[in-house]
Write a protein that holds these residues in place. Structure first.
Motif, mmCIF file in Angstrom:
data_model
loop_
_atom_site.group_PDB
_atom_site.id
_atom_site.type_symbol
_atom_site.label_atom_id
_atom_site.label_comp_id
_atom_site.label_asym_id
_atom_site.label_seq_id
_atom_site.Cartn_x
_atom_site.Cartn_y
_atom_site.Cartn_z
ATOM 1 N N VAL A 59 -1.401 8.658 -8.905
ATOM 2 C CA VAL A 59 -2.431 7.695 -9.312
ATOM 3 C C VAL A 59 -2.272 7.277 -10.762
ATOM 4 C CG1 VAL A 59 -4.914 7.361 -9.649
ATOM 5 C CG2 VAL A 59 -4.083 8.524 -7.596
ATOM 6 N N ASP A 60 -2.137 8.235 -11.664
ATOM 7 C CA ASP A 60 -2.097 7.924 -13.093
ATOM 8 C C ASP A 60 -0.773 7.321 -13.546
ATOM 9 O OD1 ASP A 60 -4.669 8.892 -13.348
ATOM 10 O OD2 ASP A 60 -4.024 10.913 -13.894
ATOM 11 N N ALA A 61 0.252 7.410 -12.699
ATOM 12 C CA ALA A 61 1.567 6.893 -13.077
ATOM 13 C C ALA A 61 1.800 5.461 -12.606
ATOM 14 C CB ALA A 61 2.663 7.802 -12.520
ATOM 15 N N TRP A 62 0.931 4.955 -11.752
ATOM 16 C CA TRP A 62 1.113 3.614 -11.191
ATOM 17 C C TRP A 62 0.863 2.550 -12.258
ATOM 18 C CZ3 TRP A 62 3.248 1.231 -7.263
ATOM 19 C CH2 TRP A 62 2.849 -0.058 -6.909
ATOM 20 N N THR A 63 1.781 1.604 -12.373
ATOM 21 C CA THR A 63 1.664 0.545 -13.378
ATOM 22 C C THR A 63 1.524 -0.845 -12.763
ATOM 23 O OG1 THR A 63 4.079 0.338 -13.530
ATOM 24 C CG2 THR A 63 2.990 1.870 -15.063
ATOM 25 N N ALA A 64 1.435 -0.909 -11.435
ATOM 26 C CA ALA A 64 1.314 -2.192 -10.722
ATOM 27 C C ALA A 64 2.458 -3.133 -11.062
ATOM 28 C CB ALA A 64 -0.033 -2.850 -11.024
ATOM 29 N N PRO A 65 3.707 -2.701 -10.901
ATOM 30 C CA PRO A 65 4.848 -3.544 -11.280
ATOM 31 C C PRO A 65 4.921 -4.824 -10.444
ATOM 32 C CG PRO A 65 5.569 -1.655 -9.991
ATOM 33 C CD PRO A 65 4.131 -1.422 -10.305
ATOM 34 N N GLY A 66 5.131 -5.940 -11.144
ATOM 35 C CA GLY A 66 5.275 -7.220 -10.466
ATOM 36 C C GLY A 66 4.002 -7.793 -9.892
ATOM 37 N N ILE A 67 2.862 -7.177 -10.193
ATOM 38 C CA ILE A 67 1.581 -7.616 -9.640
ATOM 39 C C ILE A 67 0.793 -8.370 -10.714
ATOM 40 C CG2 ILE A 67 -0.650 -6.796 -8.776
ATOM 41 C CD1 ILE A 67 0.813 -4.542 -7.378
ATOM 42 N N ILE A 68 0.187 -9.467 -10.326
ATOM 43 C CA ILE A 68 -0.620 -10.267 -11.245
ATOM 44 C C ILE A 68 -1.824 -9.450 -11.703
ATOM 45 C CG2 ILE A 68 -2.025 -12.357 -11.486
ATOM 46 C CD1 ILE A 68 -0.250 -13.601 -9.274
ATOM 47 N N ALA A 69 -2.084 -9.433 -12.997
ATOM 48 C CA ALA A 69 -3.251 -8.723 -13.532
ATOM 49 C C ALA A 69 -4.528 -9.404 -13.047
ATOM 50 C CB ALA A 69 -3.202 -8.698 -15.051
ATOM 51 N N ALA A 70 -5.450 -8.618 -12.529
ATOM 52 C CA ALA A 70 -6.704 -9.186 -12.025
ATOM 53 C C ALA A 70 -7.663 -9.533 -13.153
ATOM 54 C CB ALA A 70 -7.365 -8.215 -11.060
ATOM 55 N N LEU B 61 0.842 -1.206 0.000
ATOM 56 C CA LEU B 61 0.000 0.000 0.000
ATOM 57 C C LEU B 61 0.869 1.244 0.000
ATOM 58 C CD1 LEU B 61 -2.766 1.420 0.227
ATOM 59 C CD2 LEU B 61 -2.538 1.219 2.717
ATOM 60 N N GLU B 62 1.923 1.247 0.802
ATOM 61 C CA GLU B 62 2.814 2.404 0.852
ATOM 62 C C GLU B 62 3.456 2.652 -0.509
ATOM 63 O OE1 GLU B 62 4.523 2.886 5.314
ATOM 64 O OE2 GLU B 62 5.317 1.167 4.189
ATOM 65 N N ALA B 63 3.884 1.589 -1.179
ATOM 66 C CA ALA B 63 4.489 1.739 -2.506
ATOM 67 C C ALA B 63 3.492 2.319 -3.493
ATOM 68 C CB ALA B 63 4.996 0.382 -3.003
ATOM 69 N N TRP B 64 2.256 1.882 -3.422
ATOM 70 C CA TRP B 64 1.199 2.368 -4.312
ATOM 71 C C TRP B 64 0.961 3.855 -4.087
ATOM 72 C CZ3 TRP B 64 -4.524 0.216 -4.211
ATOM 73 C CH2 TRP B 64 -5.171 0.596 -5.393
ATOM 74 N N GLU B 65 0.916 4.245 -2.834
ATOM 75 C CA GLU B 65 0.576 5.627 -2.513
ATOM 76 C C GLU B 65 1.735 6.597 -2.754
ATOM 77 O OE1 GLU B 65 -1.024 5.358 1.480
ATOM 78 O OE2 GLU B 65 -3.043 5.350 0.636
ATOM 79 N N GLN B 66 2.942 6.086 -2.914
ATOM 80 C CA GLN B 66 4.080 6.959 -3.185
ATOM 81 C C GLN B 66 4.181 7.363 -4.653
ATOM 82 O OE1 GLN B 66 7.400 4.739 -1.661
ATOM 83 N NE2 GLN B 66 6.841 5.098 0.485
ATOM 84 N N VAL B 67 3.355 6.758 -5.493
ATOM 85 C CA VAL B 67 3.363 7.038 -6.926
ATOM 86 C C VAL B 67 2.054 7.742 -7.292
ATOM 87 C CG1 VAL B 67 3.443 6.013 -9.237
ATOM 88 C CG2 VAL B 67 4.789 5.013 -7.376
#
Length: 213
Positions: A134-145, A126-132
């Motif tokens: 909103v529009d720049a977040w690419t969900a690196p290393g996360i499985i596509a839902a 969550l901290e990593a998500w919030e440091q980027v």
């Protein structure tokens, strides 16, 4: 004489009415609600959800929000450091909102990250998500839902949580017009379950006082 008395009484009523309105406008309308109905059901829904927290030892505070919610972002930036300094375990439940009228209310990367949080329950994620931004977040290393049955089911669980909490909270007077973000739920020092649709800064002070922050 009678008209003078009537005029005085009218003036008194107006003054009292204005005073009561001012009290409601500046104080009463922003106070949290005590949850007196469906407590066990609400508590179970919260405990079984995909919350993430820093694991602090103090009182538990649940926040339900979504990533692009400006009011949620402001609350976490301004108030969470105060809560955490007081030992409050800030348990964040991120959701991906349902589509409305054929329009998507979430993005693919948002759904993927919500599913990741619900699956692995890591505060650092969550901290990593919030440091980027909103529009720049690419969900690196996360499985596509999207397209993944298990991950899509977790996204749906986040939506079902809101669907289930909405009438239970409304039955306690917490926003009878819909589900608002951020919604906070906690227990005060007297052990009462409390809740707030905390969109406005005016609601923050009461929450801090009740949590000892």
């Amino acid at each position: 004489m009678k008209w003078k008395i009537a005029g005085v009484l009218t003036g008194v009523v107006l003054v009292v009415g204005l005073g009561l309105y001012g009290w409601w406008s500046l104080d009463l309308r922003w106070r949290p609600h005590t949850i007196t109905k469906h407590q066990d059901q609400i508590a179970q829904l919260l405990q079984q959800s995909g919350w993430v927290s820093p694991g602090l030892p103090g009182p538990k505070l649940y926040e339900i929000g979504f990533r692009s919610c400006d009011d949620c972002i402001r609350l976490r930036l301004e108030e969470f450091p105060k809560y955490q300094k007081a030992g409050v375990d800030t348990r964040v439940i991120m959701v991906a909102r349902r589509d409305r009228n054929g329009l998507s209310k979430s993005t693919p990367v948002e759904r993927s990250t919500v599913a990741e949080l619900w699956a692995n329950r890591k505060w650092a994620q969550l901290e990593a998500w919030e440091q980027v931004p909103v529009d720049a977040w690419t969900a690196p290393g996360i499985i596509a839902a999207d397209g993944d049955t298990a991950r899509s089911a977790l996204v749906e669980q986040s939506r079902l949580l809101v669907d289930q909490l909405k009438p239970l909270l409304a039955d306690n007077g917490v926003d009878n017009h819909g589900f608002r973000y951020p919604t906070l739920i906690w227990w005060d020092k007297q052990g009462r379950m409390r809740a707030c649709a905390c969109e406005k800064r005016q609601t923050y002070g009461a929450v801090r006082r009740e949590l000892g922050a």
